[in-house]
Design a protein around this motif. Sequence first.
Motif, PDB file in Angstrom:
ATOM      1  N   ILE A 135       0.786  -1.200  -0.019  1.00 30.72           N
ATOM      2  CA  ILE A 135       0.044  -0.132  -0.128  1.00 30.72           C
ATOM      3  C   ILE A 135       0.761   1.034   0.013  1.00 30.72           C
ATOM      4  O   ILE A 135       0.647   2.209  -0.812  1.00 30.72           O
ATOM      5  CB  ILE A 135      -0.858   0.110   1.249  1.00 30.72           C
ATOM      6  CG1 ILE A 135      -2.134  -1.226   1.201  1.00 30.72           C
ATOM      7  CG2 ILE A 135      -1.621   1.432   1.432  1.00 30.72           C
ATOM      8  CD1 ILE A 135      -2.911  -1.463   2.160  1.00 30.72           C
ATOM      9  N   VAL A 136       2.004   1.234   0.934  1.00 31.04           N
ATOM     10  CA  VAL A 136       2.897   2.289   0.782  1.00 31.04           C
ATOM     11  C   VAL A 136       3.650   2.502  -0.282  1.00 31.04           C
ATOM     12  O   VAL A 136       3.389   3.620  -1.086  1.00 31.04           O
ATOM     13  CB  VAL A 136       4.001   2.071   1.917  1.00 31.04           C
ATOM     14  CG1 VAL A 136       5.077   3.374   1.890  1.00 31.04           C
ATOM     15  CG2 VAL A 136       3.391   2.303   3.412  1.00 31.04           C
ATOM     16  N   PHE A 137       3.905   1.506  -0.982  1.00 28.42           N
ATOM     17  CA  PHE A 137       4.715   1.593  -2.297  1.00 28.42           C
ATOM     18  C   PHE A 137       3.778   2.089  -3.462  1.00 28.42           C
ATOM     19  O   PHE A 137       4.187   2.802  -4.251  1.00 28.42           O
ATOM     20  CB  PHE A 137       5.312   0.197  -2.709  1.00 28.42           C
ATOM     21  CG  PHE A 137       5.809   0.425  -4.097  1.00 28.42           C
ATOM     22  CD1 PHE A 137       7.251   0.559  -4.300  1.00 28.42           C
ATOM     23  CD2 PHE A 137       5.338  -0.338  -5.061  1.00 28.42           C
ATOM     24  CE1 PHE A 137       7.882   0.884  -5.732  1.00 28.42           C
ATOM     25  CE2 PHE A 137       5.715  -0.272  -6.571  1.00 28.42           C
ATOM     26  CZ  PHE A 137       7.011   0.126  -6.738  1.00 28.42           C
ATOM     27  N   HIS A 138       2.595   1.386  -3.474  1.00 19.04           N
ATOM     28  CA  HIS A 138       1.680   1.836  -4.462  1.00 19.04           C
ATOM     29  C   HIS A 138       1.021   3.411  -4.569  1.00 19.04           C
ATOM     30  O   HIS A 138       1.030   3.996  -5.446  1.00 19.04           O
ATOM     31  CB  HIS A 138       0.236   1.106  -4.197  1.00 19.04           C
ATOM     32  CG  HIS A 138      -0.821   1.141  -5.392  1.00 19.04           C
ATOM     33  ND1 HIS A 138      -0.479   0.982  -6.762  1.00 19.04           N
ATOM     34  CD2 HIS A 138      -1.971   1.783  -5.283  1.00 19.04           C
ATOM     35  CE1 HIS A 138      -1.432   1.410  -7.331  1.00 19.04           C
ATOM     36  NE2 HIS A 138      -2.462   1.559  -6.350  1.00 19.04           N
ATOM     37  N   ILE A 139       0.956   3.768  -3.082  1.00 12.72           N
ATOM     38  CA  ILE A 139       0.809   5.371  -3.024  1.00 12.72           C
ATOM     39  C   ILE A 139       1.686   6.168  -3.575  1.00 12.72           C
ATOM     40  O   ILE A 139       1.554   7.219  -4.265  1.00 12.72           O
ATOM     41  CB  ILE A 139       0.432   5.723  -1.700  1.00 12.72           C
ATOM     42  CG1 ILE A 139      -0.827   5.036  -1.301  1.00 12.72           C
ATOM     43  CG2 ILE A 139       0.462   7.085  -1.537  1.00 12.72           C
ATOM     44  CD1 ILE A 139      -1.188   4.925   0.277  1.00 12.72           C
ATOM     45  N   LEU A 140       3.149   5.758  -3.205  1.00 14.47           N
ATOM     46  CA  LEU A 140       4.257   6.442  -3.690  1.00 14.47           C
ATOM     47  C   LEU A 140       4.481   6.263  -5.222  1.00 14.47           C
ATOM     48  O   LEU A 140       5.051   7.015  -6.001  1.00 14.47           O
ATOM     49  CB  LEU A 140       5.615   5.866  -2.999  1.00 14.47           C
ATOM     50  CG  LEU A 140       5.544   6.336  -1.611  1.00 14.47           C
ATOM     51  CD1 LEU A 140       6.902   5.489  -1.186  1.00 14.47           C
ATOM     52  CD2 LEU A 140       5.623   7.460  -1.248  1.00 14.47           C
ATOM     53  N   HIS A 141       3.947   5.054  -5.874  1.00 12.83           N
ATOM     54  CA  HIS A 141       4.400   4.655  -7.149  1.00 12.83           C
ATOM     55  C   HIS A 141       3.377   5.381  -8.161  1.00 12.83           C
ATOM     56  O   HIS A 141       3.436   6.148  -9.141  1.00 12.83           O
ATOM     57  CB  HIS A 141       4.340   3.172  -7.380  1.00 12.83           C
ATOM     58  CG  HIS A 141       4.743   2.866  -8.540  1.00 12.83           C
ATOM     59  ND1 HIS A 141       4.145   1.590  -9.436  1.00 12.83           N
ATOM     60  CD2 HIS A 141       5.596   3.206  -9.389  1.00 12.83           C
ATOM     61  CE1 HIS A 141       4.678   1.477 -10.379  1.00 12.83           C
ATOM     62  NE2 HIS A 141       5.632   2.500 -10.427  1.00 12.83           N
ATOM     63  N   LEU A 146       1.449   9.385  -5.685  1.00 12.24           N
ATOM     64  CA  LEU A 146       2.231  10.461  -5.698  1.00 12.24           C
ATOM     65  C   LEU A 146       3.338  10.691  -6.743  1.00 12.24           C
ATOM     66  O   LEU A 146       3.828  11.732  -7.081  1.00 12.24           O
ATOM     67  CB  LEU A 146       2.960  10.583  -4.311  1.00 12.24           C
ATOM     68  CG  LEU A 146       1.961  10.723  -3.153  1.00 12.24           C
ATOM     69  CD1 LEU A 146       2.902  10.525  -1.583  1.00 12.24           C
ATOM     70  CD2 LEU A 146       1.186  11.895  -3.180  1.00 12.24           C
ATOM     71  N   GLY A 147       3.711   9.666  -7.298  1.00 15.10           N
ATOM     72  CA  GLY A 147       4.569   9.400  -8.504  1.00 15.10           C
ATOM     73  C   GLY A 147       6.139   9.645  -8.125  1.00 15.10           C
ATOM     74  O   GLY A 147       6.780   9.831  -8.871  1.00 15.10           O
ATOM     75  N   THR A 148       6.391   9.783  -6.777  1.00 15.97           N
ATOM     76  CA  THR A 148       7.743   9.716  -6.071  1.00 15.97           C
ATOM     77  C   THR A 148       8.749   8.740  -6.498  1.00 15.97           C
ATOM     78  O   THR A 148       9.842   9.047  -6.523  1.00 15.97           O
ATOM     79  CB  THR A 148       7.779  10.099  -4.680  1.00 15.97           C
ATOM     80  OG1 THR A 148       7.103   8.832  -4.137  1.00 15.97           O
ATOM     81  CG2 THR A 148       6.974  11.186  -4.383  1.00 15.97           C
ATOM     82  N   VAL A 149       8.128   7.605  -6.663  1.00 20.74           N
ATOM     83  CA  VAL A 149       9.095   6.510  -7.039  1.00 20.74           C
ATOM     84  C   VAL A 149       8.742   5.976  -8.547  1.00 20.74           C
ATOM     85  O   VAL A 149       9.118   4.886  -8.938  1.00 20.74           O
ATOM     86  CB  VAL A 149       8.955   5.270  -6.146  1.00 20.74           C
ATOM     87  CG1 VAL A 149       9.741   5.881  -4.898  1.00 20.74           C
ATOM     88  CG2 VAL A 149       7.709   4.688  -5.951  1.00 20.74           C
ATOM     89  N   HIS A 150       8.008   6.881  -9.399  1.00 20.70           N
ATOM     90  CA  HIS A 150       7.729   6.351 -10.697  1.00 20.70           C
ATOM     91  C   HIS A 150       8.634   6.910 -11.616  1.00 20.70           C
ATOM     92  O   HIS A 150       9.173   7.930 -11.600  1.00 20.70           O
ATOM     93  CB  HIS A 150       6.456   6.836 -11.000  1.00 20.70           C
ATOM     94  CG  HIS A 150       5.653   6.192 -12.141  1.00 20.70           C
ATOM     95  ND1 HIS A 150       5.937   6.615 -13.515  1.00 20.70           N
ATOM     96  CD2 HIS A 150       4.554   5.385 -12.364  1.00 20.70           C
ATOM     97  CE1 HIS A 150       4.983   6.014 -14.297  1.00 20.70           C
ATOM     98  NE2 HIS A 150       4.238   5.200 -13.549  1.00 20.70           N
TER      99      HIS A 150
END
Length: 238
Positions: free
Chosen positions: A119-125, A128-132
């Motif tokens: 869930i944390v990774f999916h939100i960032l990915h 928010l796009g921070t790890v995309h």
Amino acid sequence: MYALTRFWQSTIGKKIVMAVTGIVGILFVLGHMSGNFLMFKGQGAMHDYALLLRTSMPLLWAVRLGLLAAVALHALAAYQLTMQSRAARPQGYAVKNPQVTTLAAKTIRWGGVLLLVFIVFHILHMTLGTVHPQFTHLDPYNNLRIGLASPLVAGFYLLAMAALGLHLYHGGWAVLRTLGVARPSASPLKRRVALLLAIIVAGGFAIIPLATLAGMFPEAPALVEGAADSHTAAAETH
């Protein structure tokens, strides 16, 4: 307030909280899965979906905050129940041979931890796009297509969806039992509703990374927010 505190501190209270927040989670994943299927209709459909969410921002934030609260309460209740169970029996059984169990029941805790990480990774990915690698606001079609093009990332999504399926299989059955909807059965492993729910949700989510890896989503130019909004507005006037 005292009654609410006593309710939370009781074992049955925590189980009821887990059941109710579990239902909230189930409703969310069903809605989210339905939105993902718009990938097969193309970039325009996904953009319109993102635009609809944006124009419903107050409601969207209320849903997000409610969902985050549900996840937090669900995880906290699960953790506290685990700690209470361990405290009640600090020394484990010499031989543990449960008469009725499933893989889902055996992996429910570790699966829950994996889902929290996901869930944390999916939100960032994807939010928010921070790890995309190439995130574009209001262009979920390309965000999904590019974000899941990596076999490593797609594999992590598939692993998380397998954990979600197992979690729903055990949790969906536990919800019915906790809330008294399903009575004790002579065949406790026959959980048709929970099994159907697990297959639909896990399979429905897994389709997107599998289709991405298979190249089923054609390349599309990145949408520029202002230009995309103007194009949508022009299309609505015709």
